[in-house]
Scaffold this motif. Structure first.
Motif, mmCIF file in Angstrom:
data_model
loop_
_atom_site.group_PDB
_atom_site.id
_atom_site.type_symbol
_atom_site.label_atom_id
_atom_site.label_comp_id
_atom_site.label_asym_id
_atom_site.label_seq_id
_atom_site.Cartn_x
_atom_site.Cartn_y
_atom_site.Cartn_z
ATOM 1 N N ALA A 212 33.466 23.913 38.235
ATOM 2 C CA ALA A 212 32.383 23.115 37.654
ATOM 3 C C ALA A 212 31.032 23.814 37.833
ATOM 4 O O ALA A 212 30.207 23.845 36.905
ATOM 5 N N GLU A 213 30.808 24.398 39.021
ATOM 6 C CA GLU A 213 29.554 25.134 39.264
ATOM 7 C C GLU A 213 29.437 26.318 38.315
ATOM 8 O O GLU A 213 28.374 26.564 37.739
ATOM 9 N N HIS A 214 30.507 27.082 38.181
ATOM 10 C CA HIS A 214 30.470 28.270 37.331
ATOM 11 C C HIS A 214 30.257 27.885 35.862
ATOM 12 O O HIS A 214 29.497 28.551 35.148
ATOM 13 N N ARG A 215 30.909 26.826 35.411
ATOM 14 C CA ARG A 215 30.704 26.373 34.034
ATOM 15 C C ARG A 215 29.253 25.945 33.817
ATOM 16 O O ARG A 215 28.663 26.210 32.768
ATOM 17 N N ALA A 216 28.654 25.287 34.819
ATOM 18 C CA ALA A 216 27.255 24.870 34.716
ATOM 19 C C ALA A 216 26.314 26.075 34.630
ATOM 20 O O ALA A 216 25.222 25.983 34.071
ATOM 21 N N GLU A 217 26.769 27.220 35.163
ATOM 22 C CA GLU A 217 25.982 28.457 35.096
ATOM 23 C C GLU A 217 26.248 29.230 33.804
ATOM 24 O O GLU A 217 25.718 30.322 33.616
ATOM 25 N N GLY A 218 27.118 28.695 32.942
ATOM 26 C CA GLY A 218 27.378 29.333 31.659
ATOM 27 C C GLY A 218 28.650 30.157 31.588
ATOM 28 O O GLY A 218 28.883 30.849 30.598
ATOM 29 N N PHE A 219 29.497 30.103 32.639
ATOM 30 C CA PHE A 219 30.768 30.825 32.615
ATOM 31 C C PHE A 219 31.794 30.030 31.805
ATOM 32 O O PHE A 219 31.705 28.809 31.704
ATOM 33 N N ALA A 220 32.806 30.715 31.295
ATOM 34 C CA ALA A 220 33.889 30.056 30.564
ATOM 35 C C ALA A 220 34.715 29.178 31.491
ATOM 36 O O ALA A 220 35.212 28.126 31.084
ATOM 37 N N MET A 221 34.866 29.614 32.735
ATOM 38 C CA MET A 221 35.602 28.881 33.773
ATOM 39 C C MET A 221 35.327 29.581 35.099
ATOM 40 O O MET A 221 34.526 30.516 35.146
ATOM 41 N N ILE A 222 35.990 29.164 36.152
ATOM 42 C CA ILE A 222 35.813 29.796 37.462
ATOM 43 C C ILE A 222 35.854 31.321 37.302
ATOM 44 O O ILE A 222 36.649 31.860 36.541
ATOM 45 N N GLY A 223 34.974 32.008 38.015
ATOM 46 C CA GLY A 223 34.885 33.458 37.867
ATOM 47 C C GLY A 223 35.869 34.243 38.703
ATOM 48 O O GLY A 223 36.171 35.392 38.388
ATOM 49 N N TYR A 224 36.374 33.643 39.785
ATOM 50 C CA TYR A 224 37.299 34.322 40.693
ATOM 51 C C TYR A 224 38.729 34.233 40.178
ATOM 52 O O TYR A 224 39.110 33.256 39.549
ATOM 53 N N ASN A 225 39.537 35.226 40.527
ATOM 54 C CA ASN A 225 40.958 35.193 40.160
ATOM 55 C C ASN A 225 41.774 34.347 41.128
ATOM 56 O O ASN A 225 42.776 33.745 40.733
ATOM 57 N N PHE A 226 41.361 34.323 42.387
ATOM 58 C CA PHE A 226 42.069 33.547 43.414
ATOM 59 C C PHE A 226 41.044 32.947 44.359
ATOM 60 O O PHE A 226 39.981 33.526 44.598
ATOM 61 N N VAL A 227 41.387 31.789 44.918
ATOM 62 C CA VAL A 227 40.561 31.114 45.908
ATOM 63 C C VAL A 227 41.462 30.754 47.082
ATOM 64 O O VAL A 227 42.588 30.274 46.888
ATOM 65 N N ILE A 228 40.970 30.993 48.305
ATOM 66 C CA ILE A 228 41.746 30.676 49.501
ATOM 67 C C ILE A 228 40.982 29.642 50.323
ATOM 68 O O ILE A 228 39.853 29.889 50.758
ATOM 69 N N ALA A 229 41.619 28.503 50.539
ATOM 70 C CA ALA A 229 41.026 27.423 51.323
ATOM 71 C C ALA A 229 41.133 27.730 52.818
ATOM 72 O O ALA A 229 41.921 28.592 53.242
ATOM 73 N N GLY A 230 40.373 26.994 53.610
ATOM 74 C CA GLY A 230 40.374 27.178 55.057
ATOM 75 C C GLY A 230 41.718 26.928 55.708
ATOM 76 O O GLY A 230 42.006 27.459 56.777
ATOM 77 N N ASP A 231 42.587 26.141 55.055
ATOM 78 C CA ASP A 231 43.920 25.883 55.607
ATOM 79 C C ASP A 231 44.946 26.923 55.152
ATOM 80 O O ASP A 231 46.132 26.797 55.432
ATOM 81 N N GLY A 232 44.466 27.957 54.436
ATOM 82 C CA GLY A 232 45.350 29.033 53.984
ATOM 83 C C GLY A 232 45.976 28.810 52.620
ATOM 84 O O GLY A 232 46.689 29.674 52.117
ATOM 85 N N THR A 233 45.700 27.680 51.992
ATOM 86 C CA THR A 233 46.231 27.430 50.656
ATOM 87 C C THR A 233 45.584 28.399 49.668
ATOM 88 O O THR A 233 44.362 28.565 49.668
ATOM 89 N N VAL A 234 46.423 29.024 48.842
ATOM 90 C CA VAL A 234 45.943 29.972 47.842
ATOM 91 C C VAL A 234 46.017 29.299 46.478
ATOM 92 O O VAL A 234 47.045 28.732 46.104
ATOM 93 N N TYR A 235 44.908 29.377 45.754
ATOM 94 C CA TYR A 235 44.815 28.782 44.428
ATOM 95 C C TYR A 235 44.597 29.869 43.378
ATOM 96 O O TYR A 235 43.844 30.818 43.616
#
Length: 170
Positions: A44-67
Motif C-alpha cells: 500500500a505504501e509503495h502504491r501510494a508512492e506511484g509504484f505498480a505494487m510492492i517493490g521488493y521480490n521477497f519480504v521476511i517477517a520477524g518470525d521468519g515467515t517469508v513472503y
C-alpha cells in the motif's frame, strides 16, 4: 522453504518484464518500519508512492515467515540504478541506530530465514555473483543521489554471515 503469497491487489499498471538470466545481485533491505508491519502494508505504501505494487521480490517477517513480493520475472522497484539486475529481499524492522524503533539485533529466526532464502535464490538464479546491502548501490552505480543507510547497521553487519552460509550450502 515455504514462501507465502499475500493476496496483493492486481498491479496498478503493467510492470517491465526482464530477462532473469541477467540477474547478478541479491540486494538486502530493511523496511525501516515497525517489525510487525506486513507485506500488504508495504504494498500500500509503495502504491501510494506511484509504484505498480510492492517493490521488493521477497519480504521476511520477524518470525521468519517469508513472503513473495513482486514477481521475479519483472523489474523490481527497490534499488534505483540496480533494479534490472537484482533480486531484492526486505526484512521487516528498523536496523539503523538513532532512528525511532531501532532494533540493535536482527531476530535469529529472521536472519536464518534470510540465509535459507539466499541459498534458494542463488540456486534458482546462478548468475548472481554479489550479495550486497542497499547502501552499496550508490557506490556500485557511482550515483550519490541514491545513497541510503539501508539496510541499517545491525542488518548490514550480518551480510558476511549470509554470504558465508550461502557459499557453504551451494
Amino acid at each position: 522453504m515455504i514462501i507465502k503469497s499475500p493476496n496483493y491487489p492486481p498491479p496498478a499498471f503493467a510492470m517491465t518484464p526482464r530477462d532473469v538470466s541477467q540477474i547478478t545481485y541479491l540486494i538486502i533491505h530493511h523496511s525501516d518500519g515497525p517489525p510487525d508491519q506486513d507485506p500488504l502494508a508495504i504494498d500500500a505504501e509503495h502504491r501510494a508512492e506511484g509504484f505498480a505494487m510492492i517493490g521488493y521480490n521477497f519480504v521476511i517477517a520477524g518470525d521468519g515467515t517469508v513472503y513473495q513480493g513482486r514477481p521475479t520475472n519483472v523489474v523490481p522497484a527497490a534499488a534505483e540504478d540496480l533494479n534490472t539486475p537484482s533480486i531484492d529481499v526486505c526484512l521487516l524492522g528498523d536496523f539503523e541506530p538513532g532512528t525511532d524503533g531501532y532494533q540493535s539485533v536482527v531476530p535469529p529466526v529472521q536472519l536464518q530465514a534470510l540465509k535459507d532464502l539466499s541459498v534458494e535464490i542463488h540456486q534458482h538464479y546462478p548468475t548472481i555473483d554479489s550479495t550486497i546491502g542497499h547502501r552499496d548501490v550508490a557506490g556500485i552505480a557511482n550515483d550519490p543521489s541514491v545513497a541510503t543507510a539501508c539496510p541499517g547497521d545491525a542488518l548490514y553487519a550480518q551480510i558476511p554471515a549470509v554470504k558465508a552460509y550461502t557459499i557453504d550450502k551451494e
